[in-house]
Enzyme design. Structure first.
Site, short mmCIF file in Angstrom:
data_model
loop_
_atom_site.label_atom_id
_atom_site.label_comp_id
_atom_site.label_asym_id
_atom_site.label_seq_id
_atom_site.Cartn_x
_atom_site.Cartn_y
_atom_site.Cartn_z
N ARG A 18 5.73 62.37 -13.17
CA ARG A 18 5.48 60.99 -13.63
C ARG A 18 4.32 60.96 -14.64
NH1 ARG A 18 4.46 58.14 -8.27
NH2 ARG A 18 4.34 56.21 -9.44
N ARG B 152 5.08 56.21 -0.65
CA ARG B 152 6.26 56.26 -1.51
C ARG B 152 6.68 57.71 -1.71
NH1 ARG B 152 5.03 52.65 -6.75
NH2 ARG B 152 6.14 54.39 -7.71
N LYS C 190 -2.52 49.14 -11.96
CA LYS C 190 -1.83 48.03 -12.64
C LYS C 190 -1.27 47.03 -11.64
CE LYS C 190 1.18 50.66 -14.80
NZ LYS C 190 0.83 51.97 -14.15
N ARG D 254 -2.42 56.78 -1.47
CA ARG D 254 -1.90 55.41 -1.60
C ARG D 254 -0.84 55.12 -0.53
NH1 ARG D 254 0.48 53.06 -7.24
NH2 ARG D 254 2.33 54.34 -6.91
N ARG E 275 7.80 50.92 -21.08
CA ARG E 275 7.36 52.29 -20.78
C ARG E 275 7.59 53.22 -21.97
NH1 ARG E 275 6.44 51.82 -15.11
NH2 ARG E 275 6.73 53.81 -14.09
#
Ligand code: AMP
Length: 220
Positions: A169, A158, A13, A125, A86
């Site tokens: 998550r 992260r 996203k 990532r 969300r």
């Protein structure tokens, strides 16, 4: 043009929001980036949000909705939202805020991908903490390992991309965000995008869905 992006963490996203910004000048609002900035700056909001974020849970609706309300006050009429809404409470709040301005949403883009792929993507990532730009060390590495191509600053992993937090998550997405698919499908504005396609293919699909055309020379 007003667009919201729905989809699990790791679906791309943020990358696609950045492309929409670069190609069409749409303002990008990422609630994750905004919240992380507040954590770094240790604002009152950041202090209230950081525990939830570290655990991979949603930050309470009241805090996030107030933040979006502030953002909408400074925004032009066109934007892409990445990471908001969300859950259904947030979607209803957004509808109310936009209705007050006479700004209906044009599209809700749903990014779909399977869980093993998302876990693998998040594990590889690397993120520029200054602007939220991400790389995948396997499929889209920076030119120099650990360094951002644009600002030459350091890339980080992260904390909430660690395996234990990623699992939470993804569970939070399934339990709280997935119901939004039905919410937006009913409005006729939902567009499904296969997030496993290449970055370019996903960008083309989104551009076609929102009725925009390719800008020659765009930087992607
Ligand atoms: P993201 O960068 O979108 O993956 O978001 C990182 C974290 O920020 C999430 O795991 C949540 O803790 C928090 N967050 C981001 N957007 C929202 C939102 N709309 N509502 C509640 N929490 C959010």
């Amino acid at each position: 043009m007003r667009v919201v992006f729905l989809g699990p963490p790791g679906a791309g996203k943020g990358t696609q929001a950045r492309i929409l910004h670069e190609r069409f000048g749409l303002e990008q609002i990422s609630t994750g980036d905004l919240l992380r900035r507040n954590c770094v700056e240790q604002t009152e909001l950041g202090r209230q949000a950081e525990g939830y974020m570290a655990r991979g849970e949603l930050v309470p609706d009241g805090l996030v909705i107030a933040m979006i309300e502030r953002e909408l006050r400074r925004l032009p009429t066109g934007f892409v939202m990445d990471g908001f809404p969300r859950n259904v409470v947030q979607a209803e709040a957004l509808d109310a805020l936009l209705a007050r301005r006479g700004w209906p949403l044009d599209a809700a883009i749903l990014f779909t991908a399977d869980r093993p792929t998302l876990i693998a993507r998040l594990a590889s990532r690397w993120t520029n903490p200054r602007n939220g730009r991400t790389y995948n060390v396997l499929t889209n590495p920076p030119k120099v390992a650990g360094i951002d191509d644009d600002d030459a600053g350091e890339l980080v992993q992260r904390d909430d991309d660690r395996a234990e937090t990623v699992a939470t998550r993804l569970d939070v997405y399934d339990a709280q965000t997935r119901p939004l698919i039905e919410y937006y499908r009913k409005t006729g504005k939902l567009v499904d995008v296969n997030a496993l396609a290449s970055v370019e293919a996903v960008a083309e699909r989104i551009a076609a869905a929102i009725g925009t055309t390719h800008v020659p020379g765009a930087r992607w």
